[in-house]
Design a protein around this motif. Structure first.
Motif, PDB file in Angstrom:
ATOM      1  N   VAL A   1      -0.378   4.567  -2.025  1.00 32.02           N
ATOM      2  CA  VAL A   1      -0.486   5.282  -1.954  1.00 32.02           C
ATOM      3  C   VAL A   1       0.402   6.491  -2.406  1.00 32.02           C
ATOM      4  CG1 VAL A   1      -0.575   7.205   0.156  1.00 32.02           C
ATOM      5  CG2 VAL A   1      -1.818   4.749  -0.056  1.00 32.02           C
TER       6      VAL A   1
ATOM      7  N   ILE B   1       0.985  -0.750   0.572  1.00 32.58           N
ATOM      8  CA  ILE B   1      -0.013   0.290  -0.123  1.00 32.58           C
ATOM      9  C   ILE B   1       1.452   1.250  -0.231  1.00 32.58           C
ATOM     10  CG2 ILE B   1      -0.223   0.307   2.759  1.00 32.58           C
ATOM     11  CD1 ILE B   1      -3.427   0.605   1.773  1.00 32.58           C
TER      12      ILE B   1
ATOM     13  N   LYS C   1      -6.192   3.811   3.262  1.00 32.74           N
ATOM     14  CA  LYS C   1      -5.738   3.752   3.842  1.00 32.74           C
ATOM     15  C   LYS C   1      -6.121   2.950   5.244  1.00 32.74           C
ATOM     16  CE  LYS C   1      -3.018   6.206   5.838  1.00 32.74           C
ATOM     17  NZ  LYS C   1      -2.148   7.903   6.151  1.00 32.74           N
TER      18      LYS C   1
END
Length: 243
Positions: A28, A24, A203
């Motif tokens: 991101v 992630i 997130k």
């Protein structure tokens, strides 16, 4: 035996799952930059020029160049990190071979630093010494803070960052295909803010954080880009005497 096998499989699956969740970071990183940088470019260009063709050419050019730059940067960074880790692990392996007594004392000190008694620390180290592989893995993890079994994939990181950047860049660009002028600028900024908020929500879900707080955090961090880009595009040309 079946229960032990099932437990081992479960542990290995959990490690693999957490490893995938760690990706992630790349997603991101790429998506946030893919939203904010093109937004700053198209907002400033749209503030300076009323021609959508100029805005789109500038935005698309930046999106392509930015995605390539981010992908290659992620590849080189991941590769460099991997090379540094391998070098440190090899140095630790050599030290353990050349100075086994010193490394054993180091391991005992590391366990004592975690709150164990001298006796318990010595017992654990003696047990680990019966299996050189486990002893080495524990030493690398505790002394260097590196997991020698953690996979590193520079190409995968590059693809994730570059692709997420490119897909995210579509959001601030899309309104200029349909409308122009101030409505396009407003729609572009609003769409980007919504996308930032959604990234924050995602997130928060992955990291088990409060959804709204996580969404607002990402949104607020990036909120100044569109406004700043527009102000830069409108004020700077006047200062430079362009219009």
């Amino acid at each position: 035996m079946a229960t032990q096998k099932h437990t081992l499989e479960h542990v290995l699956q959990e490690k693999e799952r957490v490893g995938k969740l760690a990706q992630i970071r790349e997603l991101v990183f790429g998506a946030q930059d893919g939203l904010l940088v093109p937004l700053g470019v198209v907002s400033s260009v749209a503030g300076a020029f009323s021609d959508n063709h100029i805005v789109l050419i500038a935005g698309i050019s930046e999106a392509l160049a930015g995605a390539f730059s981010m992908a290659t940067g992620a590849f080189l960074a991941s590769q460099a990190e991997k090379q540094v880790f391998i070098n440190e692990i090899n140095k630790e392996r050599k030290e353990m071979a050349d100075h086994p007594k010193y490394e054993r004392e180091e391991m005992i000190l590391l366990y004592k630093n975690e709150g164990m008694s001298e006796e318990d620390a010595q017992k654990i180290v003696e047990i680990l010494l019966k299996n050189k592989s486990s002893y080495f893995t524990n030493m690398v993890q505790k002394e260097l803070g590196i997991d020698p079994d953690l996979p590193s994939a520079p190409i995968r990181d590059a693809v994730l960052v570059g692709l997420s950047y490119m897909l995210a860049a579509i959001v601030p660009l899309f309104p200029y295909f349909l409308i122009s002028g101030m409505p396009a600028i407003v729609c572009s900024i609003l769409a980007t803010f919504v996308a930032l908020f959604c990234i924050g929500l995602a997130k928060g879900k992955v990291a088990s954080l409060p959804y709204i707080k996580s969404g607002l955090q990402v949104l607020l961090i990036g909120a100044g880009a569109g406004i700043g880009g527009y102000l830069l595009g409108t004020i700077l040309p006047h200062l430079l005497g362009i219009k």
